[in-house]
Design an enzyme around this catalytic site. Structure first.
Site, PDB file in Angstrom:
ATOM      1  N   GLN A  57      -6.637 -54.144  67.704  1.00 61.70           N
ATOM      2  CA  GLN A  57      -5.942 -52.897  67.372  1.00 61.70           C
ATOM      3  C   GLN A  57      -5.518 -52.201  68.677  1.00 61.70           C
ATOM      4  O   GLN A  57      -5.267 -52.867  69.662  1.00 61.70           O
ATOM      5  CB  GLN A  57      -6.812 -51.973  66.494  1.00 61.70           C
ATOM      6  N   LYS A 115      -1.796 -58.392  73.225  1.00 61.76           N
ATOM      7  CA  LYS A 115      -3.129 -58.668  73.798  1.00 61.76           C
ATOM      8  C   LYS A 115      -3.424 -60.166  73.824  1.00 61.76           C
ATOM      9  O   LYS A 115      -3.908 -60.693  74.820  1.00 61.76           O
ATOM     10  CB  LYS A 115      -4.211 -57.929  72.984  1.00 61.76           C
ATOM     11  N   GLY A 119      -4.107 -59.582  64.471  1.00 61.87           N
ATOM     12  CA  GLY A 119      -3.292 -60.795  64.525  1.00 61.87           C
ATOM     13  C   GLY A 119      -2.830 -60.939  65.954  1.00 61.87           C
ATOM     14  O   GLY A 119      -2.005 -60.164  66.420  1.00 61.87           O
ATOM     15  N   HIS A 120      -3.429 -61.871  66.680  1.00 63.53           N
ATOM     16  CA  HIS A 120      -3.126 -62.030  68.105  1.00 63.53           C
ATOM     17  C   HIS A 120      -2.321 -63.317  68.309  1.00 63.53           C
ATOM     18  O   HIS A 120      -2.797 -64.400  67.989  1.00 63.53           O
ATOM     19  CB  HIS A 120      -4.414 -62.047  68.933  1.00 63.53           C
ATOM     20  N   GLY A 172       2.911 -59.417  57.960  1.00 63.13           N
ATOM     21  CA  GLY A 172       4.350 -59.647  57.867  1.00 63.13           C
ATOM     22  C   GLY A 172       5.160 -58.370  57.644  1.00 63.13           C
ATOM     23  O   GLY A 172       6.386 -58.411  57.526  1.00 63.13           O
ATOM     24  N   ASP A 201      -0.824 -54.490  68.436  1.00 63.66           N
ATOM     25  CA  ASP A 201       0.256 -55.479  68.581  1.00 63.66           C
ATOM     26  C   ASP A 201       0.992 -55.382  69.914  1.00 63.66           C
ATOM     27  O   ASP A 201       2.172 -55.715  70.014  1.00 63.66           O
ATOM     28  CB  ASP A 201       1.274 -55.355  67.420  1.00 63.66           C
TER      29      ASP A 201
HETATM   30  P1  GDP Z   1      -1.499 -58.452  69.717  1.00 61.74           P
HETATM   31  O1  GDP Z   1      -1.999 -58.095  68.371  1.00 61.74           O
HETATM   32  O2  GDP Z   1      -1.654 -57.337  70.697  1.00 61.74           O
HETATM   33  O3  GDP Z   1      -2.050 -59.745  70.253  1.00 61.74           O
HETATM   34  O4  GDP Z   1       0.073 -58.667  69.562  1.00 61.74           O
HETATM   35  P2  GDP Z   1       0.809 -59.456  68.358  1.00 61.74           P
HETATM   36  O5  GDP Z   1       0.628 -60.912  68.556  1.00 61.74           O
HETATM   37  O6  GDP Z   1       0.452 -58.881  67.040  1.00 61.74           O
HETATM   38  O7  GDP Z   1       2.302 -59.005  68.601  1.00 61.74           O
HETATM   39  C1  GDP Z   1       2.965 -59.236  69.786  1.00 61.74           C
HETATM   40  C2  GDP Z   1       4.220 -60.068  69.472  1.00 61.74           C
HETATM   41  O8  GDP Z   1       5.084 -60.029  70.584  1.00 61.74           O
HETATM   42  C3  GDP Z   1       3.919 -61.526  69.233  1.00 61.74           C
HETATM   43  O9  GDP Z   1       4.864 -62.047  68.334  1.00 61.74           O
HETATM   44  C4  GDP Z   1       4.101 -62.143  70.611  1.00 61.74           C
HETATM   45  O10 GDP Z   1       4.443 -63.522  70.557  1.00 61.74           O
HETATM   46  C5  GDP Z   1       5.252 -61.334  71.135  1.00 61.74           C
HETATM   47  N1  GDP Z   1       5.289 -61.115  72.582  1.00 61.74           N
HETATM   48  C6  GDP Z   1       4.267 -60.926  73.453  1.00 61.74           C
HETATM   49  N2  GDP Z   1       4.759 -60.643  74.684  1.00 61.74           N
HETATM   50  C7  GDP Z   1       6.100 -60.669  74.586  1.00 61.74           C
HETATM   51  C8  GDP Z   1       7.164 -60.422  75.495  1.00 61.74           C
HETATM   52  O11 GDP Z   1       6.973 -60.109  76.669  1.00 61.74           O
HETATM   53  N3  GDP Z   1       8.429 -60.518  74.999  1.00 61.74           N
HETATM   54  C9  GDP Z   1       8.702 -60.837  73.714  1.00 61.74           C
HETATM   55  N4  GDP Z   1       9.968 -60.899  73.341  1.00 61.74           N
HETATM   56  N5  GDP Z   1       7.727 -61.062  72.827  1.00 61.74           N
HETATM   57  C10 GDP Z   1       6.441 -60.966  73.254  1.00 61.74           C
HETATM   58  P1  IMO Z   2      -3.968 -56.133  66.460  1.00 64.36           P
HETATM   59  O1  IMO Z   2      -5.310 -56.502  66.997  1.00 64.36           O
HETATM   60  C1  IMO Z   2      -1.526 -53.168  64.386  1.00 64.36           C
HETATM   61  C2  IMO Z   2      -3.498 -50.780  61.292  1.00 64.36           C
HETATM   62  C3  IMO Z   2      -3.078 -50.983  59.855  1.00 64.36           C
HETATM   63  C4  IMO Z   2      -3.340 -49.604  59.300  1.00 64.36           C
HETATM   64  C5  IMO Z   2      -4.606 -49.171  60.027  1.00 64.36           C
HETATM   65  C6  IMO Z   2      -5.890 -49.410  59.257  1.00 64.36           C
HETATM   66  O2  IMO Z   2      -3.166 -57.287  65.999  1.00 64.36           O
HETATM   67  O3  IMO Z   2      -3.245 -55.241  67.406  1.00 64.36           O
HETATM   68  P2  IMO Z   2      -7.316 -51.557  58.636  1.00 64.36           P
HETATM   69  O4  IMO Z   2      -6.934 -52.823  57.942  1.00 64.36           O
HETATM   70  O5  IMO Z   2      -7.855 -51.739  60.011  1.00 64.36           O
HETATM   71  O6  IMO Z   2      -8.206 -50.681  57.799  1.00 64.36           O
HETATM   72  O7  IMO Z   2      -5.939 -50.740  58.786  1.00 64.36           O
HETATM   73  O8  IMO Z   2      -4.631 -49.925  61.228  1.00 64.36           O
HETATM   74  N1  IMO Z   2      -3.931 -52.010  62.003  1.00 64.36           N
HETATM   75  C7  IMO Z   2      -3.204 -52.622  62.948  1.00 64.36           C
HETATM   76  N2  IMO Z   2      -1.976 -52.365  63.410  1.00 64.36           N
HETATM   77  N3  IMO Z   2      -2.254 -54.155  64.933  1.00 64.36           N
HETATM   78  C8  IMO Z   2      -3.509 -54.421  64.499  1.00 64.36           C
HETATM   79  O9  IMO Z   2      -4.312 -55.316  65.102  1.00 64.36           O
HETATM   80  C9  IMO Z   2      -4.019 -53.662  63.428  1.00 64.36           C
HETATM   81  N4  IMO Z   2      -5.180 -53.669  62.751  1.00 64.36           N
HETATM   82  C10 IMO Z   2      -5.126 -52.641  61.889  1.00 64.36           C
HETATM   83  O10 IMO Z   2      -1.724 -51.345  59.769  1.00 64.36           O
HETATM   84  O11 IMO Z   2      -2.319 -48.737  59.676  1.00 64.36           O
HETATM   85 MG    MG Z   3      -1.345 -58.057  66.379  1.00 68.44          MG
END
Ligand code: GDP
Ligand code: IMO
Ligand code: MG
Length: 423
Positions: A223, A16, A40-41, A301, A13
Site C-alpha cells: 500500500q 514498489k 499487487g506488486h 483491475g 501502486d
Molecule cells: P506496486 O504496488 O507499488 O508494486 O505497483 P504496481 O505494480 O501496482 O503498479 C505499478 C505499475 O507501473 C505496474 O504496472 C508496473 O509494471 C508499472 N511501472 C513501474 N515503474 C514504471 C515506470 O517507470 N514506467 C512505466 N511506464 N511503468 C512502470
Molecule cells: P499495493 O501494495 C493501491 C486501497 C483499496 C481501498 C483501501 C482499502 O499494490 O500498493 P483494503 O482492501 O486494504 O481494505 O482496501 O486501500 N488499497 C490499495 N490501493 N495499492 C494497494 O496495494 C492497495 N491495497 C489496498 O483500493 O481504497
Molecule cells: Mg500495486
C-alpha cells in the site's frame, strides 16, 4: 546490520515491486511486514510480467530468502495460487520462502464480512479490494484471530470452527447478504495443507539473528503512506501501518535497527478506491495519464484515479517515514505533456497551507500549482541519467529542493532495465 525499508509515499501502486526486484541483488533477505493480498506488486524482466500479492518481490533472485512477516495477513487460497503460478520457475520455496508463525490468516468468512460491510456502506464504501483485510486485522486487534502457527495445532479445526461461528453470527446483521460458505471452505482447508510445506518460523528471532550475522535485510512495504491506518486519509485507508514504524511491529525489529528508508513515488499521483485525492484530475488530462500510464489496478483491475504530484502530501509522507532517499517512478508517462503541474501548497480560507490537514474530505481548499516544462520525448530507451533531457533533470532537481531528499533512482519504464541511477 540495519534493516533498509522501501515503501510507498502516495496511495499505493507507486512501483514498489519493480524497485524491490531491482535492489534485491544487494540483499540477503526481503521481508514483507504488513498488508496482504490487497497488494499487487508488478515485476517485469525478460519480457515477462509477474504480479505478486503476498510473496515478497525478491523471489526471482536465487540465494535470497523471502520472508512473510508477522504483520502480514495471509489468504491461503491466494497464496497457493501465487505458488502455483511460480511453479515453472523452479524456485526452491522450501528454503527461500519463509512464513512467520505469527502472521494472521484470512478466513473465507473474513472475505464475506468485507463484502457485506462494503455493500452495507453503499456510496460511503471504502472501495476495499474485498480480500478480507479489514475484518482480519479487526480479529487480530480484537484478539480472536488465527495465525500461521495455529495450523500445526491438533485443535486447529476447533479454533477455526469457533471463529467461523462468530463470523456467521456477525453476517446475520447484514440483511439480504447471501453467501455460500461451504463452497469456500474446502479450497481453503486444502490450501492450508499446502502452506504446511513451507517453513513456518519465529521470524523475529530469525531476522534478528540474521542481522547479527551480517545479513542484509530489505523490508518491502505494501500500500502507501496515505493508506496508513493512523496517518492516511481515514477512514478511506487500509487496516495496517504502512509506514516505517510498521516495519518494527511487523517484523519484530527495534527502531534503532532501521537503516535507509527508500520512499517510492510516481512522478504524478494515483489512487484506487474511494476517498479524498486533492490533486485528482477528473478531466481529459487525468484520462491521458491513465491511458499512458496503464493505470489499472494490479489486484482488482479497477481504473486508478490520476492527478498531478502533491508536495503537501509528499512532505507529510517523508516526515512520517523519515525518508532518506527517493525513487521517482513512471517519469516516461509524463513525456506526453508540454507542461507538468506540481501542487506546492493548498489554499484554505485564503491562507497558504503546507502541512497536510486533518481531514481533506470535508475541508474547503484549493490545491495551488506551479507549472514546469515537460520533456516531451521518449525516455524509455535511456540507459543513463546523464543523457536524460534537461527538462527532466530540472523536474528532478526542483522536487529534490522542494522535498529536501535526494532522488537516487528515476524509473523510465516497467522493465527492470529501465531504471536510472542518479547521484
Ligand atoms: P506496486 O504496488 O507499488 O508494486 O505497483 P504496481 O505494480 O501496482 O503498479 C505499478 C505499475 O507501473 C505496474 O504496472 C508496473 O509494471 C508499472 N511501472 C513501474 N515503474 C514504471 C515506470 O517507470 N514506467 C512505466 N511506464 N511503468 C512502470
Ligand atoms: P499495493 O501494495 C493501491 C486501497 C483499496 C481501498 C483501501 C482499502 O499494490 O500498493 P483494503 O482492501 O486494504 O481494505 O482496501 O486501500 N488499497 C490499495 N490501493 N495499492 C494497494 O496495494 C492497495 N491495497 C489496498 O483500493 O481504497
Ligand atoms: Mg500495486
Amino acid at each position: 546490520m540495519k534493516v533498509d525499508v522501501l515503501l510507498g509515499l502516495q496511495w499505493g501502486d507507486e512501483g514498489k515491486g519493480k524497485i524491490v526486484d531491482v535492489l534485491t541483488p544487494d540483499y540477503d533477505i526481503i521481508a514483507r511486514f504488513q498488508g496482504g493480498p490487497n497488494a499487487g506488486h508488478t515485476l517485469e524482466f525478460n519480457g515477462i510480467k509477474h504480479v505478486l500479492h503476498t510473496i515478497p518481490s525478491g523471489i526471482f533472485h536465487a540465494n535470497v530468502v523471502n520472508l512473510v512477516g508477522n504483520g502480514v495477513v495471509i489468504d491461503p487460497v491466494i497464496f497457493k495460487g501465487e505458488l502455483d503460478k511460480l511453479a515453472p520457475f523452479n524456485i526452491d520455496f522450501e528454503n527461500r520462502l519463509l512464513l512467520s508463525k505469527k502472521a494472521h490468516l484470512i478466513l473465507p468468512t473474513h472475505r464475506l464480512l468485507d463484502a457485506a460491510s462494503e455493500t452495507a456502506k453503499g456510496k460511503n464504501k471504502i472501495g476495499s479490494t474485498l480480500k478480507g483485510i479489514g475484518p482480519t486485522y479487526m480479529d487480530k486487534t480484537g484478539r480472536n484471530g488465527l495465525r500461521v502457527g495455529d495450523i500445526f495445532s491438533p485443535n486447529f479445526q476447533e479454533k477455526y470452527d469457533a471463529l467461523v461461528e462468530k463470523h456467521v453470527g456477525m453476517l446475520k446483521h447484514y440483511e439480504g447478504f447471501e453467501y455460500d460458505l461451504s463452497s469456500l471452505e474446502k479450497p481453503w482447508m486444502d490450501a492450508i495443507e499446502s502452506l504446511k510445506n513451507l517453513q513456518a518460523v519465529d521470524s523475529e528471532h530469525y531476522l534478528n539473528t540474521a542481522l547479527l550475522n551480517g545479513k542484509r535485510v530489505l523490508a518491502e512495504g505494501a500500500q502507501g503512506t496515505m493508506l496508513d491506518i493512523d496517518f492516511g486519509t481515514y477512514p478511506f485507508v487500509t487496516s495496517s501501518n504502512t509506514v516505517t514504524a510498521g516495519t518494527c511491529t511487523g517484523l519484530g525489529i527495534a527502531p534503532t535497527r532501521i537503516g535507509k528508508v527508500i520512499g517510492i513515488f510516481k512522478a504524478y499521483c494515483t489512487r484506487v478506491g474511494s476517498g479524498p485525492f486533492p490533486t485528482e484530475l477528473d478531466d481529459e488530462v487525468g484520462e491521458e495519464i491513465r491511458k499512458e500510464g496503464r493505470e489499472f489496478g494490479a489486484t482488482t483491475g479497477r481504473p486508478r484515479r490520476c492527478g498531478w504530484i502533491d508536495l503537501v502530501q509528499m512532505r507529510y509522507a517523508i516526515m512520517i517515514n523519515g525518508v532518506t532517499e527517493l525513487s521517482m517512478m513512471k517519469a516516461d508517462v509524463l513525456s506526453i505533456f508540454d507542461k507538468i503541474s506540481v501542487c506546492t501548497h493548498y489554499l484554505v480560507n485564503g491562507e497558504k497551507v503546507y502541512d497536510f490537514p486533518f481531514d481533506v474530505s470535508d475541508l474547503d481548499f484549493t490545491p495551488v500549482y506551479e507549472e514546469l516544462e515537460g520533456w516531451n520525448c521518449d525516455l524509455t530507451e535511456l540507459s543513463d541519467y546523464e543523457s536524460a533531457p534537461d527538462a527532466l533533470k530540472k523536474y528532478v532537481t526542483y522536487l529534490e529542493a522542494q522535498l529536501n531528499v535526494p532522488i537516487n533512482v528515476v524509473s523510465v519504464g516497467p522493465d527492470r532495465k529501465q531504471t536510472l541511477a542518479n547521484h
